[in-house]
Design an enzyme around this catalytic site. Structure first.
Site, PDB file in Angstrom:
ATOM      1  N   LYS A 132       0.825  -1.217   0.000  1.00 24.73           N
ATOM      2  CA  LYS A 132       0.000   0.000   0.000  1.00 24.73           C
ATOM      3  C   LYS A 132       0.854   1.260   0.000  1.00 24.73           C
ATOM      4  O   LYS A 132       2.036   1.230   0.320  1.00 24.73           O
ATOM      5  CB  LYS A 132      -0.969  -0.029   1.182  1.00 24.73           C
ATOM      6  CG  LYS A 132      -2.108  -1.014   0.918  1.00 24.73           C
ATOM      7  CD  LYS A 132      -3.260  -0.917   1.855  1.00 24.73           C
ATOM      8  CE  LYS A 132      -4.361  -1.867   1.371  1.00 24.73           C
ATOM      9  NZ  LYS A 132      -5.488  -1.957   2.283  1.00 24.73           N
ATOM     10  N   ARG A 185      -3.780  -9.905   4.972  1.00 21.80           N
ATOM     11  CA  ARG A 185      -4.084 -10.008   3.535  1.00 21.80           C
ATOM     12  C   ARG A 185      -2.884  -9.491   2.745  1.00 21.80           C
ATOM     13  O   ARG A 185      -2.510  -8.328   2.900  1.00 21.80           O
ATOM     14  CB  ARG A 185      -5.329  -9.179   3.245  1.00 21.80           C
ATOM     15  CG  ARG A 185      -5.847  -9.228   1.825  1.00 21.80           C
ATOM     16  CD  ARG A 185      -7.093  -8.350   1.702  1.00 21.80           C
ATOM     17  NE  ARG A 185      -7.594  -8.287   0.338  1.00 21.80           N
ATOM     18  CZ  ARG A 185      -7.096  -7.495  -0.594  1.00 21.80           C
ATOM     19  NH1 ARG A 185      -6.118  -6.675  -0.318  1.00 21.80           N
ATOM     20  NH2 ARG A 185      -7.600  -7.503  -1.812  1.00 21.80           N
TER      21      ARG A 185
HETATM   22  C1  7PM Z   1      -5.665  -0.664  -5.572  1.00 21.52           C
HETATM   23  C2  7PM Z   1      -5.603  -0.037  -4.340  1.00 21.52           C
HETATM   24  C3  7PM Z   1      -6.097  -1.952  -5.676  1.00 21.52           C
HETATM   25  C4  7PM Z   1      -5.957  -0.719  -3.213  1.00 21.52           C
HETATM   26  C5  7PM Z   1      -6.433  -2.646  -4.546  1.00 21.52           C
HETATM   27  C6  7PM Z   1      -6.384  -2.002  -3.334  1.00 21.52           C
HETATM   28  C7  7PM Z   1      -8.188  -4.462   1.643  1.00 21.52           C
HETATM   29  C8  7PM Z   1      -9.217  -5.270   1.209  1.00 21.52           C
HETATM   30  C9  7PM Z   1      -8.317  -4.266  -0.491  1.00 21.52           C
HETATM   31  C10 7PM Z   1      -7.904  -4.389   3.048  1.00 21.52           C
HETATM   32  C11 7PM Z   1      -9.701  -5.938   3.356  1.00 21.52           C
HETATM   33  C12 7PM Z   1      -5.360  -3.555  -1.884  1.00 21.52           C
HETATM   34  C13 7PM Z   1      -6.615  -2.740  -2.063  1.00 21.52           C
HETATM   35  N1  7PM Z   1      -7.620  -3.854   0.571  1.00 21.52           N
HETATM   36  N2  7PM Z   1      -9.980  -6.011   2.043  1.00 21.52           N
HETATM   37  N3  7PM Z   1      -9.301  -5.145  -0.129  1.00 21.52           N
HETATM   38  N4  7PM Z   1      -8.694  -5.144   3.846  1.00 21.52           N
HETATM   39  N5  7PM Z   1     -10.429  -6.647   4.229  1.00 21.52           N
HETATM   40  O1  7PM Z   1      -4.329  -2.906  -1.586  1.00 21.52           O
HETATM   41  O2  7PM Z   1      -7.019  -3.667   3.522  1.00 21.52           O
HETATM   42  O3  7PM Z   1      -5.328  -4.757  -2.101  1.00 21.52           O
HETATM   43  S1  7PM Z   1      -8.069  -3.751  -2.115  1.00 21.52           S
END
Ligand code: 7PM
Length: 282
Positions: A221, A260
């Site tokens: 992130k 995750r």
């Molecule tokens: C672009 C930016 C693509 C951010 C995807 C994302 C989480 C999640 C995501 C989290 C839970 C990523 C995010 N992040 N579900 N889904 N917790 N529970 O970085 O932090 O994967 S999508």
């Protein structure tokens, strides 16, 4: 300690690894849906071999600035992938969705857990989740994916997130979802500045008083990119592995039950070190 996930169980007495499986069209070489399904299955297989306890299947990009995916498109991406994994692999499947239709169909297709970045706030989502017997992860987000990083603002970030999660637990409970089926997630990067994210990570242990397991996503992130910033600017997303693994270790030390991640093998090793120490500490 043991989380019932439909036909499967998870042992949360040690930190579990959730591997990210994106089934957005841009995530695979443009060979069409069959190729995407095949590539996704191979990636799931690899993550399982590398130590993932859960595969998180997501068909809607929550990337800041991303356009929303239609329900039928999300169903077409996610449901065949859930069916393919559940019929072939011995692994817990979670589905990253906010859509009641996807929740209902994913449960039928063999999903073991629901993961909603909108904490089941969409019309009909709580009812759809309640009608399955699956656990649900309730995540905090301030604002909407397209604008959430424009000036995020809190009174006290930890308290604000805590109160939101407590209210969502209450709402889900009233809709008939048992507390034993809920997880919470502070939602790193979802409407948070670097300091907001760091405060939440530092105080993560305090989420335990919500009395449900804690899930976190920190992998690759922008907060990692910002922490590792140099004169060249934020660290690019493809060079955030060591920072991401470090953050996963801190989260697990601070009580996260599920982490995750994109980089399963590296994180699984690191969390085994955490588990070995934690077993003798509490
Ligand atoms: C672009 C930016 C693509 C951010 C995807 C994302 C989480 C999640 C995501 C989290 C839970 C990523 C995010 N992040 N579900 N889904 N917790 N529970 O970085 O932090 O994967 S999508």
């Amino acid at each position: 300690m043991i989380l019932r996930c439909g036909t499967r169980t998870l042992d949360l007495s040690y930190p579990n690894v959730m591997g990210v499986l994106n089934v957005t069209p841009d995530s695979f070489s443009d060979g069409g849906r069959f190729s995407a399904l095949d590539d996704g299955l191979k990636q799931a297989e690899r993550m399982l071999a590398e130590g993932a306890h859960i595969i998180d299947v997501g068909g809607e990009s929550t990337r800041p600035g991303a356009t929303q995916v239609g329900t039928q498109e999300e169903l077409d991406r996610v449901i065949p992938m859930v069916e393919a994994i559940s019929s072939r692999l011995d692994v817990c499947i979670s589905v990253d969705t906010s859509s009641p239709e996807v929740i209902t169909n994913a449960a039928r297709a063999g999903a073991n857990m629901l993961n909603d970045v909108r904490a089941l706030q969409r019309e009909g989502a709580v009812q759809a989740a309640a009608a399955t017997d699956l656990p649900v992860c309730l995540m905090h987000m301030q604002g909407q994916p397209d604008t959430m990083q424009n000036n995020p603002n809190y009174h006290q970030v930890f308290d604000d997130v805590y109160v939101f999660l407590a209210k969502r637990i209450q709402a889900c409970s009233q809709a008939g979802i048992d507390l034993s089926r809920m997880l919470v997630d502070p939602g790193f990067g979802f409407g948070k500045s670097l300091d907001h994210n760091l405060t939440l990570l530092a105080k993560l242990e305090k989420l335990k008083t919500l009395r449900v397991p804690v899930l976190v996503g920190l992998s690759r992130k922008s907060m990692i990119g910002a922490i590792l910033k140099s004169d060249a600017g934020d660290r690019p997303v493809d060079d955030r592995l060591f920072g991401s693994v470090s953050a996963a270790v801190i989260a697990a030390m601070n009580g996260a039950h599920i982490v995750r991640v994109h980089d399963v093998k590296e994180t699984a090793d690191a969390l085994k070190v955490v588990a070995a120490v934690k077993r003798l500490s509490d």
